[in-house]
Design an enzyme around this catalytic site. Structure first.
Site, PDB file in Angstrom:
ATOM      1  N   TYR A  52      19.421 -61.359 -58.274  1.00  0.00           N
ATOM      2  CA  TYR A  52      20.612 -60.214 -57.698  1.00  0.00           C
ATOM      3  C   TYR A  52      20.145 -59.007 -57.694  1.00  0.00           C
ATOM      4  CZ  TYR A  52      24.915 -58.004 -57.171  1.00  0.00           C
ATOM      5  OH  TYR A  52      25.904 -56.808 -56.941  1.00  0.00           O
ATOM      6  N   SER A 100      15.134 -70.075 -61.914  1.00  0.00           N
ATOM      7  CA  SER A 100      15.919 -70.819 -62.409  1.00  0.00           C
ATOM      8  C   SER A 100      17.385 -70.282 -62.141  1.00  0.00           C
ATOM      9  CB  SER A 100      15.818 -70.663 -64.070  1.00  0.00           C
ATOM     10  OG  SER A 100      16.062 -69.435 -64.444  1.00  0.00           O
ATOM     11  N   ALA A 147      14.031 -60.398 -66.539  1.00  0.00           N
ATOM     12  CA  ALA A 147      14.104 -61.949 -66.478  1.00  0.00           C
ATOM     13  C   ALA A 147      14.941 -62.217 -67.884  1.00  0.00           C
ATOM     14  CB  ALA A 147      12.839 -62.658 -66.541  1.00  0.00           C
ATOM     15  N   SER A 180      21.753 -54.348 -71.689  1.00  0.00           N
ATOM     16  CA  SER A 180      23.339 -54.534 -71.066  1.00  0.00           C
ATOM     17  C   SER A 180      24.351 -53.925 -72.105  1.00  0.00           C
ATOM     18  CB  SER A 180      23.403 -56.006 -71.611  1.00  0.00           C
ATOM     19  OG  SER A 180      24.706 -56.222 -71.308  1.00  0.00           O
ATOM     20  N   TYR A 230      23.977 -63.295 -76.420  1.00  0.00           N
ATOM     21  CA  TYR A 230      23.512 -62.542 -75.402  1.00  0.00           C
ATOM     22  C   TYR A 230      23.459 -61.250 -75.666  1.00  0.00           C
ATOM     23  CZ  TYR A 230      23.136 -60.072 -71.004  1.00  0.00           C
ATOM     24  OH  TYR A 230      22.969 -59.212 -70.004  1.00  0.00           O
ATOM     25  N   LYS A 237      19.988 -59.085 -76.489  1.00  0.00           N
ATOM     26  CA  LYS A 237      19.555 -57.730 -75.707  1.00  0.00           C
ATOM     27  C   LYS A 237      19.308 -56.824 -76.601  1.00  0.00           C
ATOM     28  CE  LYS A 237      19.709 -58.522 -71.070  1.00  0.00           C
ATOM     29  NZ  LYS A 237      18.434 -58.412 -70.273  1.00  0.00           N
ATOM     30  N   PHE A 279      27.497 -52.243 -67.560  1.00  0.00           N
ATOM     31  CA  PHE A 279      28.429 -53.151 -67.580  1.00  0.00           C
ATOM     32  C   PHE A 279      28.432 -54.153 -66.516  1.00  0.00           C
ATOM     33  CE2 PHE A 279      29.964 -50.091 -70.385  1.00  0.00           C
ATOM     34  CZ  PHE A 279      30.556 -50.704 -71.454  1.00  0.00           C
ATOM     35  N   ARG A 334      37.587 -51.292 -66.203  1.00  0.00           N
ATOM     36  CA  ARG A 334      35.952 -51.337 -66.534  1.00  0.00           C
ATOM     37  C   ARG A 334      35.300 -50.774 -65.698  1.00  0.00           C
ATOM     38  NH1 ARG A 334      38.423 -53.655 -70.195  1.00  0.00           N
ATOM     39  NH2 ARG A 334      38.371 -55.565 -71.080  1.00  0.00           N
ATOM     40  N   ASP A 378      40.151 -58.963 -75.103  1.00  0.00           N
ATOM     41  CA  ASP A 378      39.880 -58.158 -74.018  1.00  0.00           C
ATOM     42  C   ASP A 378      40.334 -56.551 -74.143  1.00  0.00           C
ATOM     43  OD1 ASP A 378      38.603 -59.605 -72.150  1.00  0.00           O
ATOM     44  OD2 ASP A 378      40.217 -59.822 -71.013  1.00  0.00           O
TER      45      ASP A 378
END
Length: 318
Positions: free
Chosen positions: A11, A34, A74, A117, A141, A145, A169, A217, A282
């Protein structure tokens, strides 16, 4: 002068490929498909199907297509799932980045823009994140990064690799109706899929200390993001000094309820979102400053929230 975009069939990657073409720069895609889509890659762009874990393939691709720099996207991008699949996440994102750098070194390619990220910040203790905000990732994750950034830094010290890492974000919208976000975890496709299926989207908590009670956000349009990736590549190619990291942030953010209202307006499907209890952990508001990127990387918010939602809907409904 060609640039390799790893993950260029995804994307975000496919929008970056289009942005390279928009400024007349040659581009090559390396993607194992993938989660990417071969049809996202333009017919006149070489698509090498394979993994960044294959150092020999990376080196051969760079040499064959006379690549001078890499934009590296990737990887395994699902923060929540990474908690259950840490080894897979580290293999794809840490080992993969290391092998990509090894292939670059073997081919003599010394420039890289890394798609990092804002997950590297975890839950910051400030509501406006800057590049000086402490990193404290809370998922494999986010950790992977941050380690990727360290790999670039250390390779730069050792070999003179020219690099920068871009942190952001939530990426939304579409720059072309043919390119859409197919993630099963991101808010925009989840809401649009629910509306198309006749389900009511849900807000997790409406009692936060924000103007409308819902979480605020950072949401940025994918086409704006792509422009700054290309600007970073052009700066490295021109020999300009860049910061090691940049935030691509909105500076103000939008609330979940604002997004729901914009969704109803764009789709023409009226709904009142269900309100569920807060999710643990959150924070009320996380928004990043984009001042440094605006100074160096042509970063700006060219699209409004309405633009973001409308373009996402047009791509989804195509």
């Amino acid at each position: 002068m060609n640039w390799l975009v790893t993950g260029g069939a995804g994307y975000i990657g496919s929008h970056i490929v289009q942005a390279f073409q928009g400024v007349g720069l040659g581009v090559v895609v390396l993607d194992d498909l993938s989660s990417g889509h071969a049809e996202f890659v333009p017919d006149d762009v070489p698509l090498v199907r394979g993994s960044i874990l294959d150092t020999d393939l990376v080196a051969a691709t760079l040499a064959e297509h006379r690549v001078t720099g890499v934009v590296h996207l990737a990887g395994f991008k699902y923060a929540g799932v990474s908690v259950d699949r840490p080894l897979h996440t580290y293999e794809q994102n840490v080992t993969g980045t290391g092998r990509l750098l090894a292939g670059m070194a073997a081919a003599g390619v010394d420039k890289i823009v890394f798609s990092s990220s804002a997950a590297v910040y975890g839950t910051p203790d400030t509501d406006l994140v800057t590049e000086q905000t402490a990193t404290a990732p809370e998922s494999p994750y986010g950790e992977s990064k941050l380690i990727g950034e360290w790999l670039l830094r250390d390779q730069g010290r050792a070999t003179g690799l020219r690099h920068t890492s871009l942190r952001y974000f939530n990426v939304v919208g579409s720059g072309s109706p043919a390119l859409f976000d197919s993630s099963p975890h991101n808010l925009f496709p989840l809401v649009l899929d629910a509306l198309v299926a006749g389900r009511t989207p849900r807000i997790n908590g409406d009692d936060y200390p924000t103007p409308d009670g819902t979480c605020v956000r950072d949401y940025v349009h994918v086409a704006d993001l792509a422009i700054s990736h290309v600007a970073a590549a052009q700066a490295l190619a021109a020999g300009r000094d860049l910061e090691p990291v940049y935030n691509l942030g909105s500076g103000d953010g939008v609330s979940v309820r604002q997004i729901m209202t914009a969704m109803a307006n764009a789709t023409g499907i009226p709904f009142t979102p269900e309100v569920a209890p807060r999710r643990a952990g959150d924070p009320a508001r996380i928004v990043a400053s984009g001042e440094l990127a605006a100074r160096d990387l042509d970063w700006k918010m060219r699209h409004t929230l309405a633009d973001m939602v409308q373009s996402a809907w047009e791509a989804r409904a195509r």
